[in-house]
Enzyme design. Structure first.
Site, short mmCIF file in Angstrom:
data_model
loop_
_atom_site.label_atom_id
_atom_site.label_comp_id
_atom_site.label_asym_id
_atom_site.label_seq_id
_atom_site.Cartn_x
_atom_site.Cartn_y
_atom_site.Cartn_z
N PRO A 101 0.83 -1.21 0.00
CA PRO A 101 0.00 0.00 0.00
C PRO A 101 0.86 1.25 0.00
CG PRO A 101 0.04 -1.01 2.17
CD PRO A 101 0.67 -1.98 1.22
N GLU A 102 0.40 2.25 -0.73
CA GLU A 102 1.10 3.52 -0.80
C GLU A 102 0.27 4.57 -0.05
OE1 GLU A 102 2.44 4.38 -4.79
OE2 GLU A 102 2.46 2.25 -5.30
#
Length: 297
Positions: free
Chosen positions: A2-3
């Site tokens: 996840p960013e």
């Protein structure tokens, strides 16, 4: 992994779901996820009786703010938080359970088991690793064009690995770097030092715009990402470069190419993102789909 947009979406969801809840009991089933303290039983006992006052974020890390404590959690590849009623069926790979006094519980599930949890005295987390090693927040007012130039200008490093370095800019990852570079018309293997002032301005603007739009869309569900309520993000429907190798560029119609830059699968348009500078090395293209942007939920 996840960013920033995905972690920010999880943060917003958890803040709505768990703020004000008091922890009755913590069950740790996979002690190696707990990095600080190095005793999972102590971790659990310190949190029992604490009330969650809010949920913050620093880069790709969640900051769960409690009475006297801050729990710093990194979701890594497939970490996922969810709120359940006590007695609800459990999914496989549920490794940590925070049971609340109101009969609900926050469960942490992690198929790949790469996630981490650190417990600090309240707000001390910002002064110690891992959070004190992070660079500027790209959606913070302090991320000005002048600050961005100071990070990037005159560096011989290729621009994509530089943008992925969390010590410079916190929260950027493979998906959104590819998208920002495409939007700014910059080849991922250009050296940072080769970028002109106008290009730096376009890239700064693209980073902020792409991340802001992704946050509003709830992130990108490229593979398994969902927020804390089991909802998928929608920004993957707007991707212009990432994961679109072999497909036409939505700007000029040229086929999107996949190469490898700094060990990461990289997608770009060879027309919209020309090298422009002699001596810029262009990686050899590869076939097949891009790297997964596996996310939490």
């Amino acid at each position: 992994m996840p960013e920033l947009p995905e972690v920010e979406t999880v943060r917003r969801t958890l803040e709505q779901l768990v703020t004000g809840k008091t922890i009755r009991e913590v069950e740790v089933r996979l002690p190696r996820l707990i990095r600080r303290p190095d005793d999972a039983a102590l971790f659990a006992s310190l949190l029992e009786g604490s009330t969650i006052r809010g949920v913050g974020r620093r880069g790709k890390y969640l900051r769960i703010l409690l009475d006297g404590w801050t729990l710093v959690s990194h979701l890594r590849m497939e970490g996922r938080y969810g709120l359940y009623r006590t007695g609800d069926p459990e999914e496989k790979h549920t490794h940590v359970i925070f049971r609340f006094t109101d009969g609900t519980e926050m469960r942490y599930r992690d198929v790949r088991q790469f996630g981490t949890m650190h417990l600090f005295e309240r707000d001390r987390d910002l002064e110690e690793p891992p959070l004190n090693q992070l660079g500027l927040e790209p959606l913070d007012p302090a991320f000005t064009l002048q600050a961005f130039r100071g990070l990037v200008a005159r560096r011989p490093t290729r621009i994509k690995p530089l943008l992925l370095d969390q010590r410079h800019i916190a929260g950027l990852g493979n998906i959104y770097v590819d998208e920002a570079l495409h939007r700014a018309g910059i080849h991922p293997e250009r050296s940072a030092a080769s970028l002109r002032a106008a290009e730096l301005a376009r890239l700064h603007e693209a980073i902020v715009a792409v991340l802001s739009e992704a946050v509003e869309a709830g992130g990108s569900s490229v593979k398994s990402y969902m927020n804390g309520q089991g909802e998928a993000g929608l920004f993957q429907l707007r991707l212009m470069a990432y994961g679109r190798d072999g497909e036409p560029c939505l700007r000029c119609g040229t086929t999107i190419v996949k190469t490898v830059v700094g060990g990461r699968g990289t997608h770009f348009c060879p027309v919209c993102q020309k090298p422009k500078r002699r001596g810029t090395r262009v990686g050899r293209s590869r076939t097949g789909k891009g790297e997964s942007g596996i996310s939490p939920a």
